[in-house]
Design a protein around this motif. Structure first.
Motif, PDB file in Angstrom:
ATOM      1  N   GLU A 150      -8.051   4.917   3.695  1.00  0.00           N
ATOM      2  CA  GLU A 150      -7.705   4.234   4.948  1.00  0.00           C
ATOM      3  C   GLU A 150      -6.283   4.601   5.359  1.00  0.00           C
ATOM      4  N   LEU A 151      -5.404   4.564   4.384  1.00  0.00           N
ATOM      5  CA  LEU A 151      -4.007   4.922   4.638  1.00  0.00           C
ATOM      6  C   LEU A 151      -3.910   6.338   5.177  1.00  0.00           C
TER       7      LEU A 151
ATOM      8  N   GLN B 106      -2.495  17.323   2.291  1.00  0.00           N
ATOM      9  CA  GLN B 106      -1.820  16.091   1.836  1.00  0.00           C
ATOM     10  C   GLN B 106      -2.797  15.167   1.115  1.00  0.00           C
TER      11      GLN B 106
ATOM     12  N   ARG C 162       0.812  -1.214   0.000  1.00  0.00           N
ATOM     13  CA  ARG C 162       0.000   0.000   0.000  1.00  0.00           C
ATOM     14  C   ARG C 162       0.854   1.276   0.000  1.00  0.00           C
TER      15      ARG C 162
ATOM     16  N   LYS D 198      -1.641  14.573  -2.465  1.00  0.00           N
ATOM     17  CA  LYS D 198      -0.976  13.276  -2.532  1.00  0.00           C
ATOM     18  C   LYS D 198      -1.924  12.129  -2.825  1.00  0.00           C
ATOM     19  N   ILE D 199      -3.230  12.374  -2.717  1.00  0.00           N
ATOM     20  CA  ILE D 199      -4.179  11.293  -3.010  1.00  0.00           C
ATOM     21  C   ILE D 199      -5.174  11.690  -4.101  1.00  0.00           C
TER      22      ILE D 199
ATOM     23  N   ALA E 115      -4.506  10.591  -7.969  1.00  0.00           N
ATOM     24  CA  ALA E 115      -5.334   9.418  -8.259  1.00  0.00           C
ATOM     25  C   ALA E 115      -6.261   9.660  -9.453  1.00  0.00           C
TER      26      ALA E 115
ATOM     27  N   HIS F 202      -8.678   2.049  -0.209  1.00  0.00           N
ATOM     28  CA  HIS F 202      -7.388   1.775   0.440  1.00  0.00           C
ATOM     29  C   HIS F 202      -6.631   3.041   0.766  1.00  0.00           C
ATOM     30  N   TRP F 203      -6.659   3.983  -0.168  1.00  0.00           N
ATOM     31  CA  TRP F 203      -5.842   5.187   0.017  1.00  0.00           C
ATOM     32  C   TRP F 203      -6.402   6.073   1.111  1.00  0.00           C
TER      33      TRP F 203
ATOM     34  N   TRP G  65       2.340   7.080  -6.995  1.00  0.00           N
ATOM     35  CA  TRP G  65       2.879   8.285  -7.628  1.00  0.00           C
ATOM     36  C   TRP G  65       3.939   8.956  -6.770  1.00  0.00           C
TER      37      TRP G  65
ATOM     38  N   GLN H 206      -6.110   8.087   6.629  1.00  0.00           N
ATOM     39  CA  GLN H 206      -6.692   8.257   7.952  1.00  0.00           C
ATOM     40  C   GLN H 206      -5.775   7.718   9.045  1.00  0.00           C
ATOM     41  N   VAL H 207      -5.267   6.491   8.837  1.00  0.00           N
ATOM     42  CA  VAL H 207      -4.409   5.883   9.845  1.00  0.00           C
ATOM     43  C   VAL H 207      -3.176   6.750  10.098  1.00  0.00           C
ATOM     44  N   TYR H 208      -2.591   7.256   9.008  1.00  0.00           N
ATOM     45  CA  TYR H 208      -1.372   8.042   9.155  1.00  0.00           C
ATOM     46  C   TYR H 208      -1.652   9.537   9.295  1.00  0.00           C
ATOM     47  N   GLN H 209      -2.898   9.893   9.509  1.00  0.00           N
ATOM     48  CA  GLN H 209      -3.298  11.263   9.858  1.00  0.00           C
ATOM     49  C   GLN H 209      -2.859  12.324   8.862  1.00  0.00           C
ATOM     50  N   PHE H 210      -3.073  12.049   7.580  1.00  0.00           N
ATOM     51  CA  PHE H 210      -2.760  13.042   6.542  1.00  0.00           C
ATOM     52  C   PHE H 210      -3.590  14.304   6.746  1.00  0.00           C
ATOM     53  N   SER H 211      -2.987  15.449   6.500  1.00  0.00           N
ATOM     54  CA  SER H 211      -3.728  16.708   6.549  1.00  0.00           C
ATOM     55  C   SER H 211      -4.602  16.810   5.300  1.00  0.00           C
TER      56      SER H 211
END
Ligand SMILES: Nc1ncnc2c1ncn2[C@@H]1O[C@H](COP(=O)(O)OP(=O)(O)O)[C@@H](O)[C@H]1O
Ligand SMILES: [Mg+2]
Lengths: 237, 251
Positions: B150-151, B161, A85, B165-166, B170, B147-148, A89, B153-158
């Protein structure tokens, strides 16, 4: 049955009380109560489809309990998913750095930590590669490095090496045990009990997800061979 | 494909277009179709006048306004509606209305409400482009793998970000396609609206040339509006596309 001595309650990092989880009208857990203490290393075992991943997602805050109470005092959660995961990019370096940024690690520390981690997972020369340029083992190493980059107080592993062969699994398990700090709480989901036991102090065996039934066996990593065998017998009953 | 090959193909197709144009011009009355050479000469004459640049600037200005407004509204709403079904359902009738109403009705109403000029042109263009941007963004965001999130959220993206970044990477494939469609139709709609109801701009000049039976000038203005599209694709969209999709290039 889930009443624990007060001293343990104080040390608890995560506690679930009568948690009910329903996903798309399907009951996953009904009245699940559990506590995980600070620094506890738990192996989470159980049949496929029983709700192991759902439990991790619940703890990580991806799912909200439908009913009941869930407290998680962990400030930084490292999560290693079944697949690497990595954001396709972003380069290896950026994948790790973004997560550190999100967790408020300042630039100077980020650079030190990144260099250190990449050396440890032996990917220094691949730092500018994109995920699709890496092999499965390399990508999962990056995923592991990312989880440890934020120095998590809670580490959740969901069958992290299930897609890898035996050699790679062993290699990554070693990395994991090297990175793991005593104060980090770990919940490790695996199909293979042999894989988790060297790292775990206790096992949580989840079965029959829709009922309240669950068993918690305790097994100490200091146990000798006979004790281990007894435990395994009990486990496979 | 190599850059040289691409360039050669571009040149080849451009040449065939010119040849076709020349052949047709030879067959037809010059009142109907000016030859490439006549058009080019007329274009040179135009370029030397101050008025040409003023008209061009007016059109470009309207285009810039319309595209910025349409993109901001369409993209923002699409982004939110892609993640929150309530907004999608709430906006569905509006989108349906805007996408099914004949453009000519919008033009007539806009002229009634705003009279002739820039407001009307920008209004029409925004109204016709926004649903396209919205629907493309919304559908692509809906397709982003959970999936992205979830990622994140778990890693607390602002939120920044998550956006940079998503969401944007995407949907960069469909986003680039949408931008190309929207820029091209943007030019077409702006020019059309100017033909129908403006005292300035390329469309106005086109209408003028047409009513004066000045065929060469008419075609010169057509070439100008085509050049705007080409310019936007090459100078604006290609670099954006290259930037957004650069990670796929390496294998
Ligand atoms: N998002 C979801 N929506 C509906 N049902 C789900 C969802 N995620 C998991 N489930 C169901 O929950 C059950 C437990 O799944 P999971 O937690 O993935 O099990 P495990 O990880 O133990 O194999 C399965 O029956 C699965 O179909
Ligand atoms: Mg699972």
């Amino acid at each position: 049955m889930n009443k624990k001595p007060l001293t343990k309650q104080i040390n608890s990092l995560i506690s679930l009380q009568n948690v009910v989880l329903t996903l798309a009208d399907q009951s996953i857990f009904s009245h699940l109560s559990l506590t995980f203490n600070i620094g506890e290393k738990v192996a989470l075992l159980g049949d496929s489809g029983v709700g192991k991943s759902s439990l991790l997602k619940l703890i990580a805050g991806i799912h909200q309990p439908t009913q009941g109470e869930l407290t998680n005092k962990a400030l930084r959660i490292g999560y290693v998913f079944q697949e690497p995961r990595l954001l396709p990019w972003l380069t290896v370096e950026q994948n790790i750095t973004e997560v550190m940024k999100a967790n408020g690690i300042i630039k100077m520390q980020r650079e030190i930590k990144l260099t250190e981690l990449l050396t440890q997972v032996e990917l220094t020369q691949y730092r500018h590669y994109y995920p699709h340029q890496l092999s499965g083992g390399m990508a999962q190493r990056v995923s592991l490095a990312r989880a440890f980059a934020i120095e998590p107080d809670l580490l959740l592993l969901d069958e992290p090496f299930s897609a890898l062969d035996k050699n790679l699994t062993q290699q990554l398990s070693q990395l994991l045990s090297r990175f793991l700090k005593p104060e980090t709480t770990m919940i490790y989901v695996s199909h293979y009990i042999e894989q988790v036991l060297p790292l775990a102090q206790s096992c949580l065996f989840l079965h029959n997800a829709s009922s309240t039934q669950k068993k918690k066996f305790t097994w100490h990593s200091t146990a000798n061979a006979i004790e281990r065998e007894q435990f395994l017998k009990q486990f496979y009953q | 494909m190599k850059t040289k090959q691409k360039l050669a193909l571009y040149l080849l197709s451009l040449t065939s277009l010119l040849v076709l144009w020349q052949i047709l011009a030879n067959q037809l009355n010059p009142m109907i179709l000016a030859s490439p050479w006549q058009t080019l000469m007329q274009l040179f004459e135009l370029i030397l006048t101050a008025d040409f640049w003023q008209q061009l600037l007016v059109t470009l200005n309207r285009l810039l306004y319309a595209l910025s407004i349409a993109c901001s509204i369409g993209f923002t709403l699409g982004l939110i509606a892609g993640r929150h079904a309530w907004l999608k359902f709430y906006l569905a009738p509006f989108r349906w209305l805007l996408m099914s109403i004949p453009p000519v009705i919008i033009v007539l109403l806009a002229m009634l409400w705003f009279g002739m000029g820039s407001t009307m042109v920008v209004f029409i263009t925004v109204l016709l482009l926004t649903p396209t941007i919205y629907i493309n963004t919304q559908k692509s965001v809906e397709q982003i793998d959970n999936h992205w999130f979830e990622l994140a959220q778990v890693y607390q993206f602002s939120w920044y970000q998550r956006l940079s970044k998503i969401y944007i990477p995407a949907i960069s494939g469909p986003l680039c396609a949408t931008l190309i469609i929207v820029c091209c139709s943007g030019v077409r709609i702006v020019v059309l609206a100017e033909v129908l109801g403006a005292h300035q701009g390329i469309g106005f000049e086109l209408a003028n040339a047409s009513s004066n039976f000045d065929t060469a000038e008419l075609y010169a203005w057509v070439v100008v509006s085509l050049s705007i599209v080409a310019f936007m694709e090459l100078i604006l969209l290609k670099p954006i596309q290259y930037y957004l999709l650069r990670w796929r290039k390496l294998s």
